[in-house]
Motif scaffolding. Structure first.
Motif, mmCIF file in Angstrom:
data_model
loop_
_atom_site.group_PDB
_atom_site.id
_atom_site.type_symbol
_atom_site.label_atom_id
_atom_site.label_comp_id
_atom_site.label_asym_id
_atom_site.label_seq_id
_atom_site.Cartn_x
_atom_site.Cartn_y
_atom_site.Cartn_z
ATOM 1 N N VAL A 1 0.862 -1.233 -0.095
ATOM 2 C CA VAL A 1 -0.022 -0.005 0.056
ATOM 3 C C VAL A 1 0.807 1.381 0.049
ATOM 4 N N TRP A 2 2.237 1.254 0.630
ATOM 5 C CA TRP A 2 3.130 2.381 0.599
ATOM 6 C C TRP A 2 3.388 2.899 -0.793
ATOM 7 N N PHE A 3 3.589 1.759 -1.659
ATOM 8 C CA PHE A 3 4.113 2.098 -3.065
ATOM 9 C C PHE A 3 2.767 2.664 -3.870
ATOM 10 N N PHE A 4 1.749 2.333 -3.589
ATOM 11 C CA PHE A 4 0.457 2.370 -4.199
ATOM 12 C C PHE A 4 0.210 4.077 -3.750
ATOM 13 N N VAL B 1 8.930 10.080 0.942
ATOM 14 C CA VAL B 1 8.417 9.486 2.123
ATOM 15 C C VAL B 1 8.050 8.058 2.293
ATOM 16 N N LEU B 2 6.796 8.282 1.490
ATOM 17 C CA LEU B 2 5.921 6.731 1.328
ATOM 18 C C LEU B 2 6.613 5.918 0.747
ATOM 19 N N VAL B 3 7.696 6.015 -0.561
ATOM 20 C CA VAL B 3 8.477 5.201 -1.136
ATOM 21 C C VAL B 3 9.406 4.692 -0.026
ATOM 22 N N THR C 1 11.392 0.113 3.457
ATOM 23 C CA THR C 1 11.820 -0.274 4.798
ATOM 24 C C THR C 1 10.862 -1.635 5.075
ATOM 25 N N ALA C 2 9.563 -1.589 4.669
ATOM 26 C CA ALA C 2 8.609 -2.581 4.812
ATOM 27 C C ALA C 2 9.045 -3.861 4.019
#
Length: 144
Positions: free
Chosen positions: A77-80, A135-137, A142-143
């Motif tokens: 979801v972070w990349f989306f 930041v989201l990327v 890191t996830a």
């Protein structure tokens, strides 16, 4: 290509786009504002012509596309979220606001006094959106 490589490419693209927009708001536009308005308009017309090159397209179009692909590959979801923030805050703002203003300055239908503060405000919005995408990327990276 490994997921890590894709995520790093996505990070670099987002960082480059953030830096490009940041440089305009923090140095290019303030520098142009020190010139006579006619000279500033002339300089901006030259910048707008020269910036349209393959390197810009790679970063500008590649950032949301790479994030979207990374989101599918990593099921993250972070990349989306990064793709969505970049698309809305960078791509749409550019196409709906900044490019039409560039065209107006190029055509001589918008004065520098009108153009500069409004263009810079929306460019700063693009900068913030790209930084948020970056930041989201990073969180997505890191996830992994």
């Amino acid at each position: 290509m490994t997921m890590l490589a894709l995520a790093l490419i996505t990070l670099v693209l987002h960082g480059a786009l953030t830096g490009l927009f940041y440089a305009f708001s923090m140095s290019v536009m303030p520098g142009l504002n020190t010139l006579d308005p006619a000279r500033a308009e002339e300089a901006m017309r030259g910048i707008n012509r020269k910036i349209l090159n393959p390197w810009l397209y790679l970063v500008f179009l590649g950032s949301p596309v790479a994030a979207l692909v990374a989101g599918f590959v990593a099921s993250s979801v972070w990349f989306f979220a990064a793709a969505a923030v970049n698309f809305v805050g960078s791509f749409l703002v550019t196409m709906v606001i900044n490019v039409p203003m560039n065209n107006a300055v190029d055509a001589g239908t918008m004065s520098w006094k009108e153009y500069s503060p409004r263009w810079t405000a929306f460019n700063t919005l693009r900068t913030v959106a790209c930084a948020a995408g970056l930041v989201l990327v990073g969180i997505g990276l890191t996830a992994l």
